[in-house]
Design an enzyme around this catalytic site. Structure first.
Site, PDB file in Angstrom:
ATOM      1  NE  ARG A 165     -12.475 -10.913   9.309  1.00 55.90           N
ATOM      2  CZ  ARG A 165     -13.562 -10.278   9.741  1.00 55.90           C
ATOM      3  NH1 ARG A 165     -13.466  -9.146  10.402  1.00 55.90           N
ATOM      4  NH2 ARG A 165     -14.754 -10.787   9.523  1.00 55.90           N
ATOM      5  CB  SER A 239     -14.969 -14.312   5.199  1.00 52.84           C
ATOM      6  OG  SER A 239     -16.194 -13.841   5.698  1.00 52.84           O
ATOM      7  CD  GLU A 335     -10.161 -13.878   7.429  1.00 52.54           C
ATOM      8  OE1 GLU A 335      -9.678 -13.346   8.422  1.00 52.54           O
ATOM      9  OE2 GLU A 335     -10.620 -15.035   7.454  1.00 52.54           O
TER      10      GLU A 335
HETATM   11  N1  EPU Z   1     -23.287  -9.878  -0.642  1.00 55.42           N
HETATM   12  C1  EPU Z   1     -23.705 -10.195  -1.919  1.00 55.42           C
HETATM   13  N2  EPU Z   1     -23.507 -11.468  -2.347  1.00 55.42           N
HETATM   14  C2  EPU Z   1     -22.941 -12.420  -1.581  1.00 55.42           C
HETATM   15  C3  EPU Z   1     -22.498 -12.086  -0.277  1.00 55.42           C
HETATM   16  C4  EPU Z   1     -22.690 -10.783   0.174  1.00 55.42           C
HETATM   17  O1  EPU Z   1     -24.234  -9.390  -2.646  1.00 55.42           O
HETATM   18  O2  EPU Z   1     -22.832 -13.553  -2.048  1.00 55.42           O
HETATM   19  C5  EPU Z   1     -23.549  -8.508  -0.149  1.00 55.42           C
HETATM   20  C6  EPU Z   1     -24.660  -8.490   0.895  1.00 55.42           C
HETATM   21  O3  EPU Z   1     -25.912  -8.395   0.313  1.00 55.42           O
HETATM   22  C7  EPU Z   1     -24.331  -7.250   1.697  1.00 55.42           C
HETATM   23  C8  EPU Z   1     -22.820  -7.196   1.623  1.00 55.42           C
HETATM   24  O4  EPU Z   1     -22.403  -8.027   0.545  1.00 55.42           O
HETATM   25  O5  EPU Z   1     -24.835  -6.111   1.085  1.00 55.42           O
HETATM   26  C9  EPU Z   1     -22.145  -7.624   2.891  1.00 55.42           C
HETATM   27  O6  EPU Z   1     -22.541  -8.943   3.245  1.00 55.42           O
HETATM   28  P1  EPU Z   1     -22.585  -9.440   4.768  1.00 55.42           P
HETATM   29  O7  EPU Z   1     -23.220  -8.429   5.631  1.00 55.42           O
HETATM   30  O8  EPU Z   1     -23.116 -10.834   4.773  1.00 55.42           O
HETATM   31  O9  EPU Z   1     -21.089  -9.475   5.240  1.00 55.42           O
HETATM   32  P2  EPU Z   1     -19.732  -9.831   4.491  1.00 55.42           P
HETATM   33  O10 EPU Z   1     -19.067  -8.560   4.113  1.00 55.42           O
HETATM   34  O11 EPU Z   1     -19.968 -10.845   3.448  1.00 55.42           O
HETATM   35  C10 EPU Z   1     -18.394  -9.710   6.733  1.00 55.42           C
HETATM   36  C11 EPU Z   1     -17.359 -10.534   7.460  1.00 55.42           C
HETATM   37  C12 EPU Z   1     -18.006 -11.737   8.124  1.00 55.42           C
HETATM   38  C13 EPU Z   1     -19.071 -11.250   9.084  1.00 55.42           C
HETATM   39  C14 EPU Z   1     -20.103 -10.414   8.296  1.00 55.42           C
HETATM   40  C15 EPU Z   1     -21.167  -9.806   9.168  1.00 55.42           C
HETATM   41  C16 EPU Z   1     -15.261 -10.250   6.274  1.00 55.42           C
HETATM   42  C17 EPU Z   1     -14.212 -10.902   5.426  1.00 55.42           C
HETATM   43  N3  EPU Z   1     -16.337 -10.999   6.546  1.00 55.42           N
HETATM   44  O12 EPU Z   1     -18.907 -10.524   5.681  1.00 55.42           O
HETATM   45  O13 EPU Z   1     -16.992 -12.425   8.851  1.00 55.42           O
HETATM   46  O14 EPU Z   1     -19.729 -12.320   9.731  1.00 55.42           O
HETATM   47  O15 EPU Z   1     -19.399  -9.324   7.638  1.00 55.42           O
HETATM   48  O16 EPU Z   1     -20.681  -8.680   9.820  1.00 55.42           O
HETATM   49  O17 EPU Z   1     -15.085  -9.096   6.690  1.00 55.42           O
HETATM   50  C18 EPU Z   1     -15.361 -14.170   8.630  1.00 55.42           C
HETATM   51  O18 EPU Z   1     -14.484 -13.303   8.691  1.00 55.42           O
HETATM   52  O19 EPU Z   1     -15.065 -15.395   8.502  1.00 55.42           O
HETATM   53  C19 EPU Z   1     -16.762 -13.781   8.649  1.00 55.42           C
HETATM   54  C20 EPU Z   1     -17.733 -14.660   8.482  1.00 55.42           C
END
Ligand code: EPU
Length: 341
Positions: A165, A239, A335
């Protein structure tokens, strides 16, 4: 150049907060990018480039300078071989329209970056990434107007200094470049497993064995629709925090109390912990503070339900940062970018 005055920035940014821009101009070509910067310099105005406004926050007192709205078009195949195709797109193109066109051409490399709001020119700025793909792995060149040297330049992938990012465009060279075009090298070969876990789960549930790029795009759109509110109808910036990258010792300390904590090992030994998980474990999922809602389906997203000012957002943000810090000793980072007056 058609300069507009006193333009509301809350209508140009998806968090729908903040004041007015003193001046605004739309640019449709690299030369207009240069003209806009020269105009700002001649009039002693700061300038800031806005694309889709889906990753930018505006303060209540707005911006006293010139907002440059990047509308530079373009979509060309500039090179093609048996295994790959290089596509150059204008900085003002809609990112998702670009993804759709490459998917229709059966090219692989950005299909998992489907449905990300914003422009192509913004994609390298924060090195967009999702569902196992990161745009920095396919970008071969970024064309830009360099305001520092009044020159049109071509930056290589290495010049952009991409990391999670992050890039020079939001780091040490903030305010220097206007991105006019992005060149990406995509693959003509079928997508190869393993895919991101959420995608694998979806493919399994729907009995899809060898997904096409179009199927992967459709799966990502379906997963995102369920977890991420549509910024056209629900004010948010995706995010709101970056995932936390911490030293292994920090990860091990927390793991002792939370053996099921999700995590990803990074090169060099540090560990990425999902900030959405940290916020949820800190008890904030679904909570409302001064009109800002921690999304019930995804704690990493803040929704502007009824905030009246940037101050409301700042207060909610501070509450989340402090609560996570008290519980885990981790300082989480915002972010989205900010337009500073
Ligand atoms: N999780 C929780 N609780 C929550 C949210 C997430 O426990 O409320 C856990 C999920 O269960 C999972 C882990 O966190 O085990 C990761 O969650 P997820 O795969 O949804 O991805 P993320 O880390 O929350 C990142 C990116 C997103 C992207 C997703 C999918 C960043 C800041 N965000 O989110 O990007 O769509 O992975 O790859 O790296 C963005 O940057 O705006 C964005 C949406």
């Amino acid at each position: 150049m058609n300069i507009q005055h006193n333009i509301s920035l809350s209508t140009l940014t998806t968090m729908r907060l903040g004041g007015e821009a003193a001046q605004l101009v739309e640019i449709h070509s690299p030369d207009e990018a240069r003209q806009a910067v020269l105009y700002a310099q001649q009039h002693g105005l700061a300038w800031y480039v806005l694309g889709g406004g889906s990753n930018t926050l505006v303060h209540d007192d707005g911006f006293a300078g010139l907002i440059i709205l990047n509308k530079i078009p373009g979509f060309e195949v500039i090179e093609k071989s048996a295994a790959s195709a290089s596509i150059r797109v204008g900085g003002g193109e809609s990112w998702d329209a670009v993804v759709q066109r490459t998917v229709e051409m059966n090219l692989s490399g950005i299909e998992c970056l489907s449905a990300i709001p914003g422009t192509a020119g913004a994609a390298p700025v924060q090195n967009i990434g999702a569902y196992g793909q990161e745009v920095s792995t396919v970008i071969t060149q970024v064309d830009a107007y360099d305001a520092k040297n009044d020159a049109f330049v071509q930056l290589s992938n290495a010049d952009c200094e991409f990391s999670y990012r992050h890039s020079i465009f939001r780091g040490r060279e903030t305010g220097r470049y206007i991105i006019t075009a992005v060149t990406m090298k995509l693959s003509t070969l079928p997508p190869e497993p393993p895919f991101y876990k959420a995608i694998e789960n979806y493919l399994g549930e729907h009995a899809i064995a060898a997904p096409t790029v179009q199927q992967l795009r459709d799966v990502v759109i379906a997963i995102r629709a369920n977890k991420l509110p549509d910024p056209r109808t629900t004010p948010n910036t995706g995010s709101f925090f970056k995932n936390a990258i911490v030293p292994r010792e920090t990860y091990e300390r927390i793991l002792a109390s939370y053996p099921d904590m999700p995590h990803y090992d990074m090169l060099g030994g540090s560990v990425k912990i999902p900030t959405g998980w940290l916020i949820e474990q800190a008890g904030l999922k679904g909570t409302l503070h001064r009109g800002m809602r921690v999304h019930t389906k995804n704690s990493l997203v803040l929704i502007n339900e009824s905030a009246k000012s940037y101050d409301d957002l700042a207060s909610a943000r501070q509450k989340i940062i402090d609560t996570v810090h008290r519980k885990f000793g981790i300082a989480i980072q915002q972010e989205p970018l900010e337009i500073n007056s």
